[in-house]
Design an enzyme around this catalytic site. Structure first.
Site, PDB file in Angstrom:
ATOM      1  N   LYS A 213       0.338  -1.120  -0.219  1.00 13.16           N
ATOM      2  CA  LYS A 213      -0.241  -0.209   0.334  1.00 13.16           C
ATOM      3  C   LYS A 213       0.442   1.442   0.092  1.00 13.16           C
ATOM      4  O   LYS A 213       0.686   2.165  -0.739  1.00 13.16           O
ATOM      5  CB  LYS A 213      -0.939  -0.324   1.085  1.00 13.16           C
TER       6      LYS A 213
ATOM      7  N   LYS B 210      -4.642  -8.435  -6.892  1.00 19.48           N
ATOM      8  CA  LYS B 210      -5.829  -8.272  -6.113  1.00 19.48           C
ATOM      9  C   LYS B 210      -6.848  -7.602  -6.566  1.00 19.48           C
ATOM     10  O   LYS B 210      -6.808  -6.192  -7.133  1.00 19.48           O
ATOM     11  CB  LYS B 210      -5.348  -7.823  -4.808  1.00 19.48           C
TER      12      LYS B 210
ATOM     13  N   LYS C 289     -11.360  -3.007  -4.115  1.00 22.84           N
ATOM     14  CA  LYS C 289     -12.561  -2.171  -4.000  1.00 22.84           C
ATOM     15  C   LYS C 289     -12.261  -0.622  -3.408  1.00 22.84           C
ATOM     16  O   LYS C 289     -13.013   0.777  -4.522  1.00 22.84           O
ATOM     17  CB  LYS C 289     -13.685  -2.077  -2.539  1.00 22.84           C
TER      18      LYS C 289
HETATM   19  P1  TYM Z   1     -10.940  -5.386   3.411  1.00 26.17           P
HETATM   20  O1  TYM Z   1     -11.873  -3.983   3.471  1.00 26.17           O
HETATM   21  O2  TYM Z   1      -9.674  -4.965   3.006  1.00 26.17           O
HETATM   22  O3  TYM Z   1     -11.452  -6.715   2.980  1.00 26.17           O
HETATM   23  C1  TYM Z   1     -12.530  -7.496   3.952  1.00 26.17           C
HETATM   24  C2  TYM Z   1     -12.602  -8.531   3.610  1.00 26.17           C
HETATM   25  O4  TYM Z   1     -12.517  -9.304   2.278  1.00 26.17           O
HETATM   26  C3  TYM Z   1     -11.072 -10.520   1.843  1.00 26.17           C
HETATM   27  N1  TYM Z   1     -10.695  -9.550   1.316  1.00 26.17           N
HETATM   28  C4  TYM Z   1     -10.986 -10.483  -0.211  1.00 26.17           C
HETATM   29  N2  TYM Z   1     -10.792 -11.920  -0.144  1.00 26.17           N
HETATM   30  C5  TYM Z   1     -10.592 -12.401  -1.424  1.00 26.17           C
HETATM   31  N3  TYM Z   1     -10.589 -11.723  -2.910  1.00 26.17           N
HETATM   32  C6  TYM Z   1      -9.931 -10.583  -2.235  1.00 26.17           C
HETATM   33  N4  TYM Z   1      -9.501 -10.055  -3.794  1.00 26.17           N
HETATM   34  C7  TYM Z   1     -10.419 -10.374  -1.862  1.00 26.17           C
HETATM   35  N5  TYM Z   1     -10.101  -8.567  -1.453  1.00 26.17           N
HETATM   36  C8  TYM Z   1     -10.634  -8.075  -0.056  1.00 26.17           C
HETATM   37  C9  TYM Z   1     -10.049  -9.711   3.484  1.00 26.17           C
HETATM   38  O5  TYM Z   1      -9.472 -10.778   2.955  1.00 26.17           O
HETATM   39  C10 TYM Z   1     -10.831  -9.811   4.136  1.00 26.17           C
HETATM   40  O6  TYM Z   1     -11.568 -10.646   4.536  1.00 26.17           O
HETATM   41  N6  TYM Z   1      -7.693  -5.509   7.167  1.00 26.17           N
HETATM   42  C11 TYM Z   1      -9.189  -5.867   7.154  1.00 26.17           C
HETATM   43  C12 TYM Z   1     -10.316  -5.445   7.524  1.00 26.17           C
HETATM   44  C13 TYM Z   1     -10.154  -5.504   9.350  1.00 26.17           C
HETATM   45  C14 TYM Z   1     -10.188  -6.570  10.045  1.00 26.17           C
HETATM   46  C15 TYM Z   1     -10.347  -6.629  11.253  1.00 26.17           C
HETATM   47  C16 TYM Z   1     -10.388  -8.178   9.518  1.00 26.17           C
HETATM   48  C17 TYM Z   1      -9.751  -4.536  10.591  1.00 26.17           C
HETATM   49  N7  TYM Z   1     -10.237  -5.588  11.480  1.00 26.17           N
HETATM   50  C18 TYM Z   1     -10.138  -7.709  12.439  1.00 26.17           C
HETATM   51  C19 TYM Z   1     -10.919  -9.279   9.975  1.00 26.17           C
HETATM   52  C20 TYM Z   1     -10.051  -8.466  11.890  1.00 26.17           C
HETATM   53  C21 TYM Z   1      -9.329  -5.023   5.028  1.00 26.17           C
HETATM   54  O7  TYM Z   1      -8.532  -4.099   5.410  1.00 26.17           O
HETATM   55  O8  TYM Z   1      -9.936  -5.860   4.971  1.00 26.17           O
END
Ligand code: TYM
Length: 331
Positions: free
Chosen positions: A111, A194, A197
């Site tokens: 990032k 990947k 969003k």
């Molecule tokens: P975030 O918002 O990027 O994504 C949310 C969830 O979606 C999954 N994900 C994907 N899975 C498969 N293919 C993809 N292209 C893809 N893009 C995203 C992510 O693995 C995630 O499970 N840091 C985390 C949010 C978070 C969190 C937490 C998660 C904050 N605190 C505590 C678990 C526990 C994040 O940025 O997810």
């Protein structure tokens, strides 16, 4: 009953990657677990967000999660900033986690890119906040996509060091729950990146609110290669775009990659993309329809989140108070 915690950043509209990697699993795990699902707005502002857009996206995400089948009566859906325990425990964890550990985080390197000196300090300590999210509830299972595995290993390291440094057995070990298929859905424009969003190109992803025509256009334009599809998974070697599209079709239709290829092997991408488009449209139509209905009543969404935050707070507050007592704060 084991407690589940997971989160998603309201930094855009959730994508098909979020759905297959996380949200679909969140819905399934509601059977047999006590679940907390969190719109992590504190995490979102580690990169600047337009305030009005952040508010809108938080509501839209709440609507999408409810539309996808999250049951906010039996389980808990809330936004992170409404429960102060997250930020308080994150500070303690900033003082437990070592700089060397954070320096190994590949997501920060991705990032921040070449701009390491210019990104926010929040982006750097973001994994400590993520650990706090989970440990504030003594949650033990965390459903995520493949990209979050390293952050969950760090969350375990932090818990162990806290327990060791203060000679307690306070924070339990956590386990990542990663789906067997489609744990990393790739961009439609580049099969080595990947699906995200926050990608500047909307053509790179399917949003869970896209209508049928938009889905068809994005899949028609999705990058492929000139060869026909292979009949077996081994033939996808070195063909990331073909692998990604076949994986998506398999995950949405409940088939393995080999089953998809047995049906479409030898076919060009034209007919395959038609089948994929029909499947994505069929899978997402109920979610986008129900999302639109829920968004017509933002007051209801705000009430769901507020009630979720009260219930989340009731669980996290005593746990984080105890952590504060353990480290020696006067209460
Ligand atoms: P975030 O918002 O990027 O994504 C949310 C969830 O979606 C999954 N994900 C994907 N899975 C498969 N293919 C993809 N292209 C893809 N893009 C995203 C992510 O693995 C995630 O499970 N840091 C985390 C949010 C978070 C969190 C937490 C998660 C904050 N605190 C505590 C678990 C526990 C994040 O940025 O997810």
């Amino acid at each position: 009953m084991q407690r589940i915690f997971s989160g998603i950043q309201p930094s855009g509209i959730p994508t098909l990657g979020n759905y297959l990697g996380a949200i679909r699993n969140w819905v399934a795990l509601q059977q047999g677990h006590e679940c907390l699902y969190c719109l992590v707005d504190l995490h979102a502002i580690t990169s600047w967000q337009d305030p009005a857009a952040l508010r809108d996206q938080t509501r839209t995400q709440a609507a999408i999660l409810l539309a996808a089948g999250i049951d906010a009566e039996t389980h808990i859906l809330f936004n992170q900033s409404a429960v102060s325990a997250h930020a308080r425990l994150a500070w303690i964890f900033n003082c437990v986690a070592r700089i060397g550990w954070l320096n190994r985080m590949t997501q920060f390197k991705d990032k921040a890119g070449k701009d390491r000196e210019a990104v926010s300090s929040g982006l750097y300590v973001y994994p400590n906040l993520m650990a706090a999210d989970i440990h504030a509830y003594h949650a033990t299972r965390v459903p995520v996509g493949d990209d979050q595995r390293q952050h969950l290993e760090l969350a375990n390291d932090i818990a162990q060091k806290f327990n060791h440094d203060y000679a307690v057995e306070f924070f339990p070990a956590i386990e990542a729950v990663v789906p067997p298929e489609a744990a990393r859905v790739m961009s439609l424009r580049d099969g080595t990146r990947k699906m995200s969003k926050s990608d500047p190109s909307d053509q790179s992803r399917i949003n869970l609110t896209d209508d049928a025509a938009t889905i068809a256009l994005k899949i028609r334009r999705a990058k492929t290669d000139p060869e026909p599809l292979p009949s077996e998974a081994a033939g996808l070697e070195g063909r990331p775009e073909a692998r990604n599209l076949a994986t998506i079709l398999g995950a949405l239709s409940g088939r393995t990659l080999d089953q998809v290829l047995a049906e479409h092997g030898g076919s060009g991408f034209g007919p395959f993309k038609e089948a994929l488009t029909a499947q994505v449209q069929e899978s997402l139509a109920p979610i986008s329809g129900e999302t639109q209905r829920l968004l017509s009543d933002p007051g209801h969404l705000d009430r769901v989140l507020r009630r979720g935050a009260e219930r989340a707070n009731a669980i996290a507050e005593p746990i984080v108070r105890e952590a504060e007592r353990i480290v020696g704060f006067l209460s």
